[in-house]
Scaffold this motif. Structure first.
Motif, PDB file in Angstrom:
ATOM      1  N   ILE A 136     -14.333   0.972 -36.430  1.00 35.16           N
ATOM      2  CA  ILE A 136     -14.565   0.332 -35.288  1.00 35.16           C
ATOM      3  C   ILE A 136     -15.703  -0.558 -35.144  1.00 35.16           C
ATOM      4  O   ILE A 136     -15.864  -1.774 -34.968  1.00 35.16           O
ATOM      5  CB  ILE A 136     -14.064   0.818 -33.868  1.00 35.16           C
ATOM      6  CG1 ILE A 136     -12.768   1.139 -33.849  1.00 35.16           C
ATOM      7  CG2 ILE A 136     -14.158  -0.178 -32.680  1.00 35.16           C
ATOM      8  CD1 ILE A 136     -11.953   2.111 -32.859  1.00 35.16           C
ATOM      9  N   HIS A 137     -16.872   0.426 -35.298  1.00 39.08           N
ATOM     10  CA  HIS A 137     -18.247  -0.115 -35.341  1.00 39.08           C
ATOM     11  C   HIS A 137     -18.411  -1.248 -36.307  1.00 39.08           C
ATOM     12  O   HIS A 137     -19.117  -2.191 -35.733  1.00 39.08           O
ATOM     13  CB  HIS A 137     -19.417   0.901 -35.707  1.00 39.08           C
ATOM     14  CG  HIS A 137     -20.556   0.574 -35.869  1.00 39.08           C
ATOM     15  ND1 HIS A 137     -20.933   0.366 -36.893  1.00 39.08           N
ATOM     16  CD2 HIS A 137     -21.675   0.036 -34.842  1.00 39.08           C
ATOM     17  CE1 HIS A 137     -22.511  -0.191 -36.720  1.00 39.08           C
ATOM     18  NE2 HIS A 137     -22.671   0.031 -35.564  1.00 39.08           N
ATOM     19  N   ASN A 138     -18.003  -0.963 -37.680  1.00 42.47           N
ATOM     20  CA  ASN A 138     -18.046  -2.165 -38.608  1.00 42.47           C
ATOM     21  C   ASN A 138     -17.497  -3.165 -38.161  1.00 42.47           C
ATOM     22  O   ASN A 138     -17.821  -4.272 -38.526  1.00 42.47           O
ATOM     23  CB  ASN A 138     -17.576  -1.528 -39.905  1.00 42.47           C
ATOM     24  CG  ASN A 138     -18.612  -0.282 -40.526  1.00 42.47           C
ATOM     25  OD1 ASN A 138     -19.831  -0.177 -40.206  1.00 42.47           O
ATOM     26  ND2 ASN A 138     -17.809   0.558 -41.014  1.00 42.47           N
ATOM     27  N   LEU A 139     -16.133  -3.249 -37.597  1.00 46.99           N
ATOM     28  CA  LEU A 139     -15.626  -4.192 -37.203  1.00 46.99           C
ATOM     29  C   LEU A 139     -15.917  -5.083 -36.184  1.00 46.99           C
ATOM     30  O   LEU A 139     -16.002  -6.392 -36.280  1.00 46.99           O
ATOM     31  CB  LEU A 139     -14.123  -3.899 -36.801  1.00 46.99           C
ATOM     32  CG  LEU A 139     -12.852  -4.879 -36.339  1.00 46.99           C
ATOM     33  CD1 LEU A 139     -11.582  -4.420 -36.645  1.00 46.99           C
ATOM     34  CD2 LEU A 139     -13.055  -5.250 -34.582  1.00 46.99           C
ATOM     35  N   VAL A 140     -16.674  -4.359 -35.337  1.00 46.14           N
ATOM     36  CA  VAL A 140     -17.458  -5.218 -34.439  1.00 46.14           C
ATOM     37  C   VAL A 140     -18.735  -5.701 -34.699  1.00 46.14           C
ATOM     38  O   VAL A 140     -18.875  -7.089 -34.156  1.00 46.14           O
ATOM     39  CB  VAL A 140     -17.883  -4.014 -33.092  1.00 46.14           C
ATOM     40  CG1 VAL A 140     -18.823  -4.800 -32.186  1.00 46.14           C
ATOM     41  CG2 VAL A 140     -16.500  -3.643 -32.104  1.00 46.14           C
ATOM     42  N   GLN A 141     -19.211  -5.361 -35.766  1.00 40.38           N
ATOM     43  CA  GLN A 141     -20.378  -6.120 -36.204  1.00 40.38           C
ATOM     44  C   GLN A 141     -20.153  -7.223 -37.084  1.00 40.38           C
ATOM     45  O   GLN A 141     -20.676  -8.308 -36.985  1.00 40.38           O
ATOM     46  CB  GLN A 141     -21.019  -5.031 -37.345  1.00 40.38           C
ATOM     47  CG  GLN A 141     -21.633  -3.677 -36.617  1.00 40.38           C
ATOM     48  CD  GLN A 141     -22.612  -4.195 -35.507  1.00 40.38           C
ATOM     49  OE1 GLN A 141     -23.375  -4.664 -35.540  1.00 40.38           O
ATOM     50  NE2 GLN A 141     -22.170  -3.516 -34.340  1.00 40.38           N
ATOM     51  N   THR A 181      -9.900   6.424 -29.784  1.00 36.23           N
ATOM     52  CA  THR A 181      -8.787   7.255 -29.398  1.00 36.23           C
ATOM     53  C   THR A 181      -7.731   6.433 -28.442  1.00 36.23           C
ATOM     54  O   THR A 181      -6.602   6.661 -28.689  1.00 36.23           O
ATOM     55  CB  THR A 181      -9.439   8.215 -28.329  1.00 36.23           C
ATOM     56  OG1 THR A 181     -10.445   9.334 -28.841  1.00 36.23           O
ATOM     57  CG2 THR A 181      -8.427   9.166 -27.702  1.00 36.23           C
ATOM     58  N   THR A 182      -8.410   5.559 -27.995  1.00 40.58           N
ATOM     59  CA  THR A 182      -7.474   4.748 -27.196  1.00 40.58           C
ATOM     60  C   THR A 182      -6.404   3.864 -27.933  1.00 40.58           C
ATOM     61  O   THR A 182      -5.283   3.671 -27.645  1.00 40.58           O
ATOM     62  CB  THR A 182      -8.211   3.579 -26.052  1.00 40.58           C
ATOM     63  OG1 THR A 182      -9.198   4.378 -25.342  1.00 40.58           O
ATOM     64  CG2 THR A 182      -7.325   2.666 -25.485  1.00 40.58           C
ATOM     65  N   LEU A 197      -2.102   3.792 -27.954  1.00 43.30           N
ATOM     66  CA  LEU A 197      -1.487   2.868 -27.172  1.00 43.30           C
ATOM     67  C   LEU A 197      -0.793   2.342 -28.666  1.00 43.30           C
ATOM     68  O   LEU A 197       0.353   1.666 -28.197  1.00 43.30           O
ATOM     69  CB  LEU A 197      -2.543   1.822 -26.733  1.00 43.30           C
ATOM     70  CG  LEU A 197      -3.219   2.450 -25.412  1.00 43.30           C
ATOM     71  CD1 LEU A 197      -3.912   1.071 -24.870  1.00 43.30           C
ATOM     72  CD2 LEU A 197      -1.922   2.664 -24.334  1.00 43.30           C
ATOM     73  N   THR A 198      -1.216   2.653 -29.612  1.00 42.78           N
ATOM     74  CA  THR A 198      -0.344   1.515 -30.599  1.00 42.78           C
ATOM     75  C   THR A 198       0.026   2.635 -31.948  1.00 42.78           C
ATOM     76  O   THR A 198       0.729   2.240 -32.801  1.00 42.78           O
ATOM     77  CB  THR A 198      -1.450   0.551 -31.516  1.00 42.78           C
ATOM     78  OG1 THR A 198      -2.587   0.989 -32.066  1.00 42.78           O
ATOM     79  CG2 THR A 198      -1.956  -0.303 -30.184  1.00 42.78           C
ATOM     80  N   GLY A 199      -0.529   3.817 -32.141  1.00 44.09           N
ATOM     81  CA  GLY A 199      -0.062   4.583 -33.257  1.00 44.09           C
ATOM     82  C   GLY A 199      -0.980   4.252 -34.274  1.00 44.09           C
ATOM     83  O   GLY A 199      -1.001   4.987 -35.434  1.00 44.09           O
ATOM     84  N   ILE A 200      -1.904   3.376 -34.044  1.00 48.47           N
ATOM     85  CA  ILE A 200      -2.764   2.832 -35.469  1.00 48.47           C
ATOM     86  C   ILE A 200      -4.093   3.756 -35.365  1.00 48.47           C
ATOM     87  O   ILE A 200      -4.607   3.937 -34.277  1.00 48.47           O
ATOM     88  CB  ILE A 200      -3.152   1.295 -35.338  1.00 48.47           C
ATOM     89  CG1 ILE A 200      -1.750   0.612 -35.415  1.00 48.47           C
ATOM     90  CG2 ILE A 200      -3.943   1.053 -36.339  1.00 48.47           C
ATOM     91  CD1 ILE A 200      -1.961  -0.798 -35.226  1.00 48.47           C
ATOM     92  N   GLU A 201      -4.212   4.243 -36.484  1.00 46.39           N
ATOM     93  CA  GLU A 201      -5.466   5.333 -36.651  1.00 46.39           C
ATOM     94  C   GLU A 201      -6.901   4.591 -37.302  1.00 46.39           C
ATOM     95  O   GLU A 201      -6.615   3.874 -38.181  1.00 46.39           O
ATOM     96  CB  GLU A 201      -5.364   6.389 -37.480  1.00 46.39           C
ATOM     97  CG  GLU A 201      -4.269   7.379 -36.746  1.00 46.39           C
ATOM     98  CD  GLU A 201      -4.096   8.745 -37.548  1.00 46.39           C
ATOM     99  OE1 GLU A 201      -4.907   8.822 -38.790  1.00 46.39           O
ATOM    100  OE2 GLU A 201      -3.049   9.412 -37.273  1.00 46.39           O
ATOM    101  N   THR A 204     -16.326  -3.367 -25.945  1.00 49.04           N
ATOM    102  CA  THR A 204     -17.398  -3.979 -24.803  1.00 49.04           C
ATOM    103  C   THR A 204     -17.267  -2.965 -23.601  1.00 49.04           C
ATOM    104  O   THR A 204     -18.202  -3.262 -22.960  1.00 49.04           O
ATOM    105  CB  THR A 204     -17.198  -5.307 -24.868  1.00 49.04           C
ATOM    106  OG1 THR A 204     -15.797  -5.530 -23.839  1.00 49.04           O
ATOM    107  CG2 THR A 204     -17.163  -6.212 -26.130  1.00 49.04           C
ATOM    108  N   ALA A 205     -16.178  -2.204 -23.535  1.00 43.00           N
ATOM    109  CA  ALA A 205     -15.994  -1.433 -22.311  1.00 43.00           C
ATOM    110  C   ALA A 205     -16.077   0.077 -22.407  1.00 43.00           C
ATOM    111  O   ALA A 205     -16.083   0.756 -21.432  1.00 43.00           O
ATOM    112  CB  ALA A 205     -14.814  -1.944 -21.587  1.00 43.00           C
ATOM    113  N   MET A 206     -16.095   0.407 -23.716  1.00 45.35           N
ATOM    114  CA  MET A 206     -16.185   1.784 -23.880  1.00 45.35           C
ATOM    115  C   MET A 206     -16.801   2.099 -25.246  1.00 45.35           C
ATOM    116  O   MET A 206     -16.950   1.125 -25.984  1.00 45.35           O
ATOM    117  CB  MET A 206     -14.840   2.368 -23.797  1.00 45.35           C
ATOM    118  CG  MET A 206     -13.627   1.729 -24.948  1.00 45.35           C
ATOM    119  SD  MET A 206     -11.994   2.606 -24.983  1.00 45.35           S
ATOM    120  CE  MET A 206     -11.519   1.657 -23.297  1.00 45.35           C
ATOM    121  N   THR A 207     -17.233   3.270 -25.611  1.00 47.58           N
ATOM    122  CA  THR A 207     -17.738   3.715 -26.582  1.00 47.58           C
ATOM    123  C   THR A 207     -17.001   3.668 -27.980  1.00 47.58           C
ATOM    124  O   THR A 207     -15.651   3.600 -27.769  1.00 47.58           O
ATOM    125  CB  THR A 207     -18.206   5.274 -26.747  1.00 47.58           C
ATOM    126  OG1 THR A 207     -16.968   6.124 -26.708  1.00 47.58           O
ATOM    127  CG2 THR A 207     -19.103   5.486 -25.507  1.00 47.58           C
TER     128      THR A 207
END
Length: 450
Positions: A140-145, A125-126, A130-134, A116-119
């Protein structure tokens, strides 16, 4: 080796604190993933015992992978079968794991917050940094949907007791954002309610603010607001104050229609939009513009009429005269709505204009760099943003999530697992030294000390 030994080895081999930090983070993820794997498999082994006693048989051992905030865990659990019954996985049933779900609820929530705060690319990338999870930006788009769809379907729990504040402010406005369809735009309808403004140290804050949003009609937006008000407020002793720009769908009577019974109702035309309208029309004469704005701000009708009549008599340009008459008609029609709140003798002087000021939270994410959206996709993202702004995103998502609360079987079975894995207390062995030599010998001397 214990984890402390592993950390010591990392300290020994590291050349820099940054290298040490990264290595420990990787180690922690590995240790946690392995530990959770062992715990789940032990739970599975224990939880099937009651089913085995009831005639169920082990069909096969199945592997599953789940991504948590601390890392990805791969574990195995047993599928059970029984004649005339559908086979199932007791562990999945006990801890509420739905088929084909790969991420924990908390992981979904935190990543949705991030989006909600970045593309989506920046979120990808973030997440890796931060977690090493790719995870790809499409993932991420599908997860947000999926998360946004659940939030849209969820319902806010009704209050047990209706609130009856002295004041209730209701506002509505819209934001235009880019559409992926050529030559089209999408309008995000926004509404908000609050109970006034209070001073918090050096800053002012809204009392009990709640926001609403949709990409349908303004009627749909007001339906959302009305449903919330009816289930949370008793307005019979409340002064209701509405505010908008007066555009199509946001007229004063639209607000009055949704609130039911109330003590008093007042409608305010948004001051920012009033001044913007005047500026857009009278820009051809700076001195006239300045004088008109000043008289409107002071709410001085006599001065305003004198200014407009004088300008009307002196103007010769037809286009300029037409603009002046439009301003005159606009101000005359909306004069009562333009009256400042502090001059209305309502007992309150501030609280309007918050909806317009709240656009920034949405526009920064939705309009920056000329972004374009599909209606369904942006609806899901905005649903998460609105729930986040209201402070009940997690409650909404979890109430509609496929994940369930742990069953009682988990508690019972884990007690057995903990009993079996408990360490036996160490006992100090008791012994004596048999004397088979002279008391002056070394062994004889040791005997004296025991």
């Amino acid at each position: 080796m214990t984890i402390v030994t592993d950390i010591c080895e990392i300290l020994k081999s590291s050349c820099h604190l940054a290298e040490f930090d990264a290595s420990v983070m990787q180690l922690t993820g590995q240790v946690m993933a392995e530990s959770v794997k062992v715990a789940l498999e032990r739970l599975d082994k224990e939880i099937i015992q009651s089913y085995i006693s009831d005639g169920w048989e082990i069909d096969r051992l199945e592997e599953r992978q789940m991504t948590f905030l601390f890392g990805t865990v791969t574990f195995k659990r047993r599928r059970l079968k029984k004649a005339g019954q559908k086979s199932f996985l007791p562990l999945d049933k006990a801890i509420g794991l739905a088929p084909r779900e790969r991420y924990s609820p908390s992981f979904n929530e935190k990543l949705s917050y991030l989006a909600t705060a970045m593309t989506y690319r920046q979120a990808s990338t973030t997440l890796e940094l931060l977690t090493g999870i790719e995870m790809s930006h499409q993932g991420i788009h599908n997860l947000v949907q999926r998360v946004g769809e659940k939030v849209l379907e969820a319902q806010i729990e009704e209050e047990t007791a209706l609130k009856s504040p002295d004041f209730l402010f209701i506002e509505g406005d819209g934001i235009w954002i880019g559409s992926q369809e050529k030559h089209k735009h999408l309008e995000m309808k926004r509404g908000c309610i609050h109970e006034g403004v209070r001073q918090n140290s050096k800053r002012r804050e809204l009392i009990s603010p709640v926001e609403f949003s949709c990409f349908g009609t303004s009627k749909e937006l007001f339906h959302q607001v009305s449903d919330y008000i009816q289930t949370h407020y008793d307005l019979r002793k409340t002064i209701v104050i509405a505010n908008s720009d007066g555009g199509s769908g946001y007229e004063g009577n639209k607000f009055e229609e949704i609130i039911g019974r109330y003590r008093s109702f007042a409608y305010c035309l948004d001051a920012y939009h009033v001044m913007a309208y005047i500026t857009g029309k009278l820009g051809f004469d700076k001195s006239l513009l300045k004088a008109v704005r000043a008289s409107v701000k002071a709410y001085d009708r006599e001065e305003l009429e004198l200014l407009l009549d004088t300008a009307e008599a002196s103007l010769e340009d037809e286009k300029q005269l037409e603009k002046l008459l439009l301003v005159k008609s606009y101000l005359t029609t909306n004069w009562e709505s333009i009256k400042p709140l502090k001059q209305r003798d309502l007992g309150i002087s501030q609280g309007v204009g918050t909806c317009e000021g709240g656009h920034r939270f949405y526009s920064y994410r939705l309009k920056k760099q000329g972004r374009n959206w599909r209606k369904l996709g942006v609806s899901h993202l905005v649903a998460i943003m609105t729930a986040r702004k209201n402070g009940f995103f997690e409650a909404l998502y979890r109430s509609s999530s496929v994940y369930q609360s742990f069953s009682e079987e988990v508690n019972v079975s884990m007690r057995q697992v903990l009993k079996k894995s408990a360490h036996t207390p160490h006992r100090i062995p008791q012994a004596s030294i048999a004397l088979a030599a002279a008391t002056s010998s070394p062994i004889g001397q040791l005997k004296k000390w025991i």
